[in-house]
Scaffold this motif. Sequence first.
Motif, PDB file in Angstrom:
ATOM      1  N   LYS A  34      42.670  41.408  54.140  1.00  0.00           N
ATOM      2  CA  LYS A  34      42.192  42.701  53.664  1.00  0.00           C
ATOM      3  C   LYS A  34      41.680  43.609  54.774  1.00  0.00           C
ATOM      4  O   LYS A  34      41.685  44.829  54.635  1.00  0.00           O
ATOM      5  CB  LYS A  34      41.084  42.492  52.627  1.00  0.00           C
ATOM      6  N   ASP A  77      36.423  30.563  47.666  1.00  0.00           N
ATOM      7  CA  ASP A  77      36.678  31.726  46.810  1.00  0.00           C
ATOM      8  C   ASP A  77      36.532  33.027  47.587  1.00  0.00           C
ATOM      9  O   ASP A  77      37.373  33.932  47.471  1.00  0.00           O
ATOM     10  CB  ASP A  77      35.726  31.725  45.611  1.00  0.00           C
ATOM     11  N   ILE A  78      35.458  33.148  48.385  1.00  0.00           N
ATOM     12  CA  ILE A  78      35.266  34.361  49.181  1.00  0.00           C
ATOM     13  C   ILE A  78      36.363  34.479  50.224  1.00  0.00           C
ATOM     14  O   ILE A  78      36.894  35.563  50.476  1.00  0.00           O
ATOM     15  CB  ILE A  78      33.883  34.353  49.850  1.00  0.00           C
ATOM     16  N   CYS A 104      39.389  33.478  50.027  1.00  0.00           N
ATOM     17  CA  CYS A 104      40.627  33.932  49.389  1.00  0.00           C
ATOM     18  C   CYS A 104      40.579  35.421  49.050  1.00  0.00           C
ATOM     19  O   CYS A 104      41.619  36.092  49.038  1.00  0.00           O
ATOM     20  CB  CYS A 104      40.904  33.115  48.128  1.00  0.00           C
ATOM     21  N   GLN A 105      39.381  35.936  48.763  1.00  0.00           N
ATOM     22  CA  GLN A 105      39.252  37.372  48.531  1.00  0.00           C
ATOM     23  C   GLN A 105      39.575  38.152  49.803  1.00  0.00           C
ATOM     24  O   GLN A 105      40.220  39.207  49.747  1.00  0.00           O
ATOM     25  CB  GLN A 105      37.832  37.708  48.081  1.00  0.00           C
ATOM     26  N   PRO A 121      44.076  36.457  51.169  1.00  0.00           N
ATOM     27  CA  PRO A 121      44.761  35.855  50.009  1.00  0.00           C
ATOM     28  C   PRO A 121      45.586  34.616  50.355  1.00  0.00           C
ATOM     29  O   PRO A 121      45.697  33.698  49.542  1.00  0.00           O
ATOM     30  CB  PRO A 121      45.661  36.992  49.520  1.00  0.00           C
TER      31      PRO A 121
END
Length: 322
Positions: free
Chosen positions: A130, A231-232, A234-235, A238
Amino acid sequence: MAFRSVFDGGALRTEFESAGISPHFVPLIWKYVLHNPGCDLSDVPSLPSAAYPLLSSKFRPLTSFRSSALDSNDRLTTKLLIRLQNGNSVEAVIMRYDTRHGKYDGKPRSGGPRSTLCVSSQVGCKMGCKFCATGTMGFKNNLSSGEIVEQLVHASRITHIRNVVFMGMGEPLNNYAALVEAIQIMTGFPFQLSPKKITVSTVGIIHAINKLPIDLPTVNLAVSLHAPDQDIRCQIMPAARAFPLGKLMDALQTYQMNTQQKVFVEYIMLDGVNDHEQHAHQLGKLLVTLKVVSLSSKYIVCCPLLKLINFLWSFNEKYLFV
Protein backbone atom coordinates in the motif's frame (compact mmCIF):
# COMPACT_ATOMS: atom_id res chain seq x y z
CA MET A 1 14.61 -8.96 -33.34
CA ALA A 2 15.33 -8.66 -29.60
CA PHE A 3 19.02 -8.98 -28.76
CA ARG A 4 20.42 -10.28 -25.50
CA SER A 5 22.69 -8.21 -23.31
CA VAL A 6 26.27 -9.46 -23.08
CA PHE A 7 25.70 -9.24 -19.33
CA ASP A 8 23.14 -12.07 -19.61
CA GLY A 9 25.93 -14.31 -18.44
CA GLY A 10 24.20 -17.66 -18.64
CA ALA A 11 22.98 -17.06 -22.19
CA LEU A 12 26.38 -15.84 -23.38
CA ARG A 13 28.26 -18.76 -21.84
CA THR A 14 25.79 -21.24 -23.33
CA GLU A 15 26.24 -19.75 -26.82
CA PHE A 16 30.02 -19.80 -26.47
CA GLU A 17 30.10 -23.38 -25.26
CA SER A 18 27.82 -24.49 -28.12
CA ALA A 19 30.21 -22.83 -30.58
CA GLY A 20 33.26 -24.41 -28.96
CA ILE A 21 34.48 -21.09 -27.52
CA SER A 22 35.91 -21.06 -24.02
CA PRO A 23 33.65 -19.19 -21.55
CA HIS A 24 36.74 -17.67 -19.93
CA PHE A 25 36.50 -14.93 -22.58
CA VAL A 26 33.16 -13.74 -21.14
CA PRO A 27 34.55 -11.62 -18.25
CA LEU A 28 37.04 -10.04 -20.67
CA ILE A 29 34.12 -8.90 -22.84
CA TRP A 30 32.42 -7.44 -19.76
CA LYS A 31 35.57 -5.54 -18.78
CA TYR A 32 35.90 -4.04 -22.25
CA VAL A 33 32.25 -2.97 -22.39
CA LEU A 34 32.44 -1.51 -18.87
CA HIS A 35 35.46 0.64 -19.73
CA ASN A 36 34.47 1.54 -23.29
CA PRO A 37 31.02 3.18 -23.36
CA GLY A 38 29.33 3.02 -26.74
CA CYS A 39 31.66 0.35 -28.11
CA ASP A 40 30.78 -2.21 -30.75
CA LEU A 41 31.34 -5.84 -29.86
CA SER A 42 33.55 -6.19 -32.94
CA ASP A 43 35.97 -3.84 -31.13
CA VAL A 44 36.59 -6.27 -28.26
CA PRO A 45 40.20 -7.42 -28.71
CA SER A 46 41.76 -10.86 -28.60
CA LEU A 47 38.64 -13.02 -29.02
CA PRO A 48 38.53 -16.17 -31.16
CA SER A 49 37.40 -15.34 -34.69
CA ALA A 50 34.24 -17.43 -34.27
CA ALA A 51 33.13 -15.20 -31.38
CA TYR A 52 32.59 -12.03 -33.42
CA PRO A 53 29.78 -13.17 -35.76
CA LEU A 54 28.08 -14.91 -32.85
CA LEU A 55 28.19 -11.76 -30.74
CA SER A 56 26.98 -9.47 -33.51
CA SER A 57 24.05 -11.70 -34.42
CA LYS A 58 22.68 -12.33 -30.92
CA PHE A 59 24.06 -9.82 -28.41
CA ARG A 60 24.53 -6.12 -27.78
CA PRO A 61 26.93 -4.40 -25.35
CA LEU A 62 23.89 -2.81 -23.69
CA THR A 63 20.21 -3.40 -24.41
CA SER A 64 19.10 -0.44 -22.29
CA PHE A 65 20.00 3.22 -22.17
CA ARG A 66 19.90 5.93 -19.54
CA SER A 67 17.11 8.26 -20.60
CA SER A 68 17.50 10.68 -17.68
CA ALA A 69 19.51 11.33 -14.53
CA LEU A 70 17.98 13.68 -11.94
CA ASP A 71 20.02 15.00 -9.01
CA SER A 72 18.56 15.98 -5.66
CA ASN A 73 19.12 19.56 -4.48
CA ASP A 74 22.01 18.48 -2.25
CA ARG A 75 23.42 16.34 -5.08
CA LEU A 76 23.73 13.36 -2.77
CA THR A 77 21.10 11.37 -4.66
CA THR A 78 20.77 10.72 -8.38
CA LYS A 79 17.71 8.98 -9.84
CA LEU A 80 18.33 7.18 -13.12
CA LEU A 81 15.54 6.33 -15.54
CA ILE A 82 16.62 3.30 -17.57
CA ARG A 83 14.80 2.58 -20.83
CA LEU A 84 14.62 -1.11 -21.78
CA GLN A 85 14.54 -2.44 -25.33
CA ASN A 86 10.91 -3.57 -24.90
CA GLY A 87 9.90 0.05 -24.30
CA ASN A 88 9.37 -0.22 -20.55
CA SER A 89 11.43 1.72 -18.04
CA VAL A 90 12.85 1.06 -14.57
CA GLU A 91 14.47 3.31 -12.01
CA ALA A 92 17.81 2.97 -10.26
CA VAL A 93 19.02 5.38 -7.58
CA ILE A 94 22.56 6.36 -6.60
CA MET A 95 22.88 7.37 -2.93
CA ARG A 96 26.10 9.07 -1.82
CA TYR A 97 27.17 9.37 1.81
CA ASP A 98 30.20 9.79 4.01
CA THR A 99 30.62 6.90 6.42
CA ARG A 100 32.68 9.02 8.82
CA HIS A 101 29.50 10.81 9.91
CA GLY A 102 27.66 9.29 12.88
CA LYS A 103 28.24 5.98 14.60
CA TYR A 104 27.60 2.30 13.86
CA ASP A 105 26.93 -0.16 16.69
CA GLY A 106 27.92 2.57 19.14
CA LYS A 107 31.37 3.01 17.59
CA PRO A 108 32.80 5.75 15.34
CA ARG A 109 32.54 4.90 11.67
CA SER A 110 35.63 4.52 9.53
CA GLY A 111 36.08 5.03 5.80
CA GLY A 112 34.96 7.98 3.72
CA PRO A 113 32.67 8.93 0.83
CA ARG A 114 30.83 5.95 -0.65
CA SER A 115 28.02 5.34 -3.11
CA THR A 116 25.21 2.79 -2.94
CA LEU A 117 23.09 1.83 -5.93
CA CYS A 118 19.46 0.83 -5.46
CA VAL A 119 18.47 -1.41 -8.39
CA SER A 120 15.20 -2.77 -9.78
CA SER A 121 14.53 -6.43 -10.50
CA GLN A 122 11.15 -6.23 -12.25
CA VAL A 123 9.01 -3.81 -14.24
CA GLY A 124 6.13 -3.30 -11.85
CA CYS A 125 5.37 -5.70 -9.00
CA LYS A 126 2.78 -8.28 -7.98
CA MET A 127 2.96 -7.57 -4.25
CA GLY A 128 0.68 -4.51 -4.16
CA CYS A 129 2.17 -2.96 -1.00
CA LYS A 130 0.00 0.00 0.00
CA PHE A 131 2.89 2.40 0.63
CA CYS A 132 4.76 1.63 -2.60
CA ALA A 133 4.25 3.50 -5.89
CA THR A 134 5.45 0.49 -7.88
CA GLY A 135 2.68 -1.58 -6.30
CA THR A 136 0.09 0.54 -8.12
CA MET A 137 1.56 -0.45 -11.51
CA GLY A 138 0.85 -4.13 -11.28
CA PHE A 139 3.34 -6.62 -12.72
CA LYS A 140 4.64 -6.20 -16.28
CA ASN A 141 7.73 -8.33 -16.68
CA ASN A 142 10.86 -9.71 -15.02
CA LEU A 143 14.22 -8.20 -15.86
CA SER A 144 16.90 -10.46 -17.26
CA SER A 145 20.16 -10.78 -15.34
CA GLY A 146 21.74 -8.55 -17.97
CA GLU A 147 19.12 -5.83 -17.54
CA ILE A 148 19.76 -5.88 -13.80
CA VAL A 149 23.54 -5.67 -14.24
CA GLU A 150 23.20 -2.92 -16.85
CA GLN A 151 21.81 -0.64 -14.12
CA LEU A 152 25.17 -1.03 -12.37
CA VAL A 153 26.98 -0.32 -15.66
CA HIS A 154 25.01 2.90 -16.21
CA ALA A 155 25.57 4.02 -12.60
CA SER A 156 29.29 3.18 -12.72
CA ARG A 157 29.70 5.72 -15.50
CA ILE A 158 28.56 8.40 -13.05
CA THR A 159 30.38 7.34 -9.87
CA HIS A 160 32.15 4.39 -8.32
CA ILE A 161 29.57 2.07 -6.76
CA ARG A 162 30.56 0.26 -3.57
CA ASN A 163 27.23 -1.15 -2.36
CA VAL A 164 24.15 -2.48 -4.17
CA VAL A 165 20.70 -2.87 -2.62
CA PHE A 166 17.84 -4.66 -4.36
CA MET A 167 15.20 -2.29 -3.06
CA GLY A 168 14.01 -0.74 -6.32
CA MET A 169 11.05 -1.76 -8.46
CA GLY A 170 9.82 -5.33 -8.05
CA GLU A 171 10.11 -8.22 -5.60
CA PRO A 172 13.63 -9.63 -6.15
CA LEU A 173 12.84 -13.13 -4.92
CA ASN A 174 10.03 -13.41 -7.48
CA ASN A 175 12.75 -13.14 -10.14
CA TYR A 176 15.05 -15.56 -8.38
CA ALA A 177 17.15 -17.06 -11.18
CA ALA A 178 17.96 -13.67 -12.72
CA LEU A 179 18.69 -12.23 -9.25
CA VAL A 180 21.20 -14.98 -8.44
CA GLU A 181 22.93 -14.71 -11.81
CA ALA A 182 23.09 -10.90 -11.63
CA ILE A 183 24.67 -10.98 -8.16
CA GLN A 184 27.16 -13.63 -9.26
CA ILE A 185 28.19 -11.32 -12.11
CA MET A 186 28.40 -8.28 -9.81
CA THR A 187 30.66 -10.13 -7.38
CA GLY A 188 32.88 -11.55 -10.12
CA PHE A 189 35.35 -9.95 -12.52
CA PRO A 190 35.33 -7.10 -13.54
CA PHE A 191 32.87 -5.58 -11.02
CA GLN A 192 34.21 -7.48 -8.01
CA LEU A 193 31.73 -6.14 -5.46
CA SER A 194 31.91 -7.77 -2.07
CA PRO A 195 28.88 -10.03 -1.43
CA LYS A 196 28.73 -8.43 2.03
CA LYS A 197 28.04 -5.11 0.32
CA ILE A 198 24.96 -6.44 -1.47
CA THR A 199 21.53 -6.52 0.19
CA VAL A 200 18.40 -8.23 -1.15
CA SER A 201 15.07 -6.96 0.19
CA THR A 202 11.93 -9.11 0.15
CA VAL A 203 8.39 -9.09 1.52
CA GLY A 204 9.14 -12.62 2.73
CA ILE A 205 9.01 -15.18 -0.10
CA ILE A 206 9.59 -18.17 2.15
CA HIS A 207 10.55 -20.83 -0.41
CA ALA A 208 13.13 -18.48 -1.95
CA ILE A 209 14.55 -17.48 1.45
CA ASN A 210 15.12 -21.18 2.08
CA LYS A 211 17.33 -21.36 -1.05
CA LEU A 212 19.44 -18.28 -0.33
CA PRO A 213 21.94 -19.98 2.02
CA ILE A 214 22.90 -22.30 -0.85
CA ASP A 215 22.90 -19.85 -3.75
CA LEU A 216 23.91 -16.55 -2.07
CA PRO A 217 25.25 -17.48 1.37
CA THR A 218 27.09 -14.24 2.17
CA VAL A 219 24.70 -11.68 0.66
CA ASN A 220 22.65 -9.63 3.15
CA LEU A 221 18.93 -10.34 3.52
CA ALA A 222 16.42 -7.60 4.36
CA VAL A 223 12.79 -8.44 5.15
CA SER A 224 9.92 -5.98 4.84
CA LEU A 225 8.09 -6.77 8.07
CA HIS A 226 6.19 -3.52 8.75
CA ALA A 227 3.91 -5.12 11.36
CA PRO A 228 4.29 -7.70 14.15
CA ASP A 229 0.75 -8.97 13.53
CA GLN A 230 -0.33 -10.99 10.47
CA ASP A 231 -3.66 -9.19 10.00
CA ILE A 232 -2.06 -5.72 10.03
CA ARG A 233 0.74 -6.96 7.82
CA CYS A 234 -1.78 -8.18 5.25
CA GLN A 235 -3.51 -4.79 5.30
CA ILE A 236 -0.21 -3.10 4.46
CA MET A 237 1.08 -5.82 2.12
CA PRO A 238 -1.73 -7.96 0.66
CA ALA A 239 0.77 -10.54 -0.66
CA ALA A 240 1.69 -11.39 2.94
CA ARG A 241 -1.39 -13.63 3.06
CA ALA A 242 0.65 -16.24 1.20
CA PHE A 243 3.48 -16.01 3.74
CA PRO A 244 2.15 -16.40 7.30
CA LEU A 245 4.20 -14.56 9.87
CA GLY A 246 4.91 -17.66 11.95
CA LYS A 247 6.28 -19.59 8.98
CA LEU A 248 8.28 -16.56 7.87
CA MET A 249 9.93 -16.25 11.28
CA ASP A 250 10.75 -19.98 11.22
CA ALA A 251 12.36 -19.52 7.81
CA LEU A 252 14.40 -16.56 9.08
CA GLN A 253 15.61 -18.55 12.07
CA THR A 254 16.72 -21.36 9.76
CA TYR A 255 18.36 -18.86 7.41
CA GLN A 256 20.26 -17.29 10.28
CA MET A 257 21.33 -20.67 11.61
CA ASN A 258 22.68 -21.65 8.17
CA THR A 259 24.41 -18.36 7.35
CA GLN A 260 25.36 -16.97 10.79
CA GLN A 261 24.34 -13.52 9.50
CA LYS A 262 22.17 -10.79 10.91
CA VAL A 263 18.89 -10.13 9.14
CA PHE A 264 17.83 -6.60 8.24
CA VAL A 265 14.24 -6.00 9.34
CA GLU A 266 12.47 -3.12 7.58
CA TYR A 267 9.65 -1.38 9.40
CA ILE A 268 7.81 1.57 7.90
CA MET A 269 5.83 3.58 10.46
CA LEU A 270 2.22 4.25 9.46
CA ASP A 271 0.44 6.70 11.76
CA GLY A 272 -2.29 4.94 13.71
CA VAL A 273 -1.73 1.63 11.92
CA ASN A 274 1.41 -0.07 13.22
CA ASP A 275 2.99 2.48 15.59
CA HIS A 276 1.22 1.86 18.91
CA GLU A 277 3.03 0.79 22.06
CA GLN A 278 1.40 -2.64 21.86
CA HIS A 279 3.06 -3.10 18.46
CA ALA A 280 6.43 -2.35 20.04
CA HIS A 281 5.83 -5.10 22.62
CA GLN A 282 4.69 -7.53 19.92
CA LEU A 283 7.64 -6.68 17.71
CA GLY A 284 10.13 -7.15 20.53
CA LYS A 285 8.73 -10.60 21.32
CA LEU A 286 8.65 -11.54 17.65
CA LEU A 287 12.31 -10.67 17.09
CA VAL A 288 13.74 -11.88 20.39
CA THR A 289 15.12 -15.08 18.86
CA LEU A 290 16.85 -13.30 15.95
CA LYS A 291 19.92 -11.13 15.58
CA VAL A 292 18.66 -8.29 13.45
CA VAL A 293 19.50 -4.87 12.10
CA SER A 294 16.34 -2.77 12.03
CA LEU A 295 15.70 -0.26 9.26
CA SER A 296 12.89 1.97 10.52
CA SER A 297 11.29 4.89 8.69
CA LYS A 298 8.62 7.47 9.44
CA TYR A 299 5.69 7.57 7.06
CA ILE A 300 2.89 10.13 7.33
CA VAL A 301 3.12 12.20 10.55
CA CYS A 302 3.15 11.96 14.34
CA CYS A 303 4.71 8.48 14.50
CA PRO A 304 6.41 7.75 17.85
CA LEU A 305 9.44 6.24 16.13
CA LEU A 306 11.99 7.07 18.79
CA LYS A 307 9.76 5.63 21.51
CA LEU A 308 9.50 2.37 19.59
CA ILE A 309 13.25 2.22 18.96
CA ASN A 310 14.15 3.01 22.58
CA PHE A 311 11.75 0.35 23.79
CA LEU A 312 13.19 -2.33 21.52
CA TRP A 313 16.72 -1.40 22.45
CA SER A 314 15.93 -1.84 26.13
CA PHE A 315 14.10 -5.07 25.36
CA ASN A 316 17.01 -6.80 23.68
CA GLU A 317 20.43 -5.30 22.93
CA LYS A 318 20.86 -7.65 19.97
CA TYR A 319 18.90 -5.14 17.90
CA LEU A 320 20.99 -2.61 16.00
CA PHE A 321 19.13 0.39 14.62
CA VAL A 322 20.53 2.41 11.72
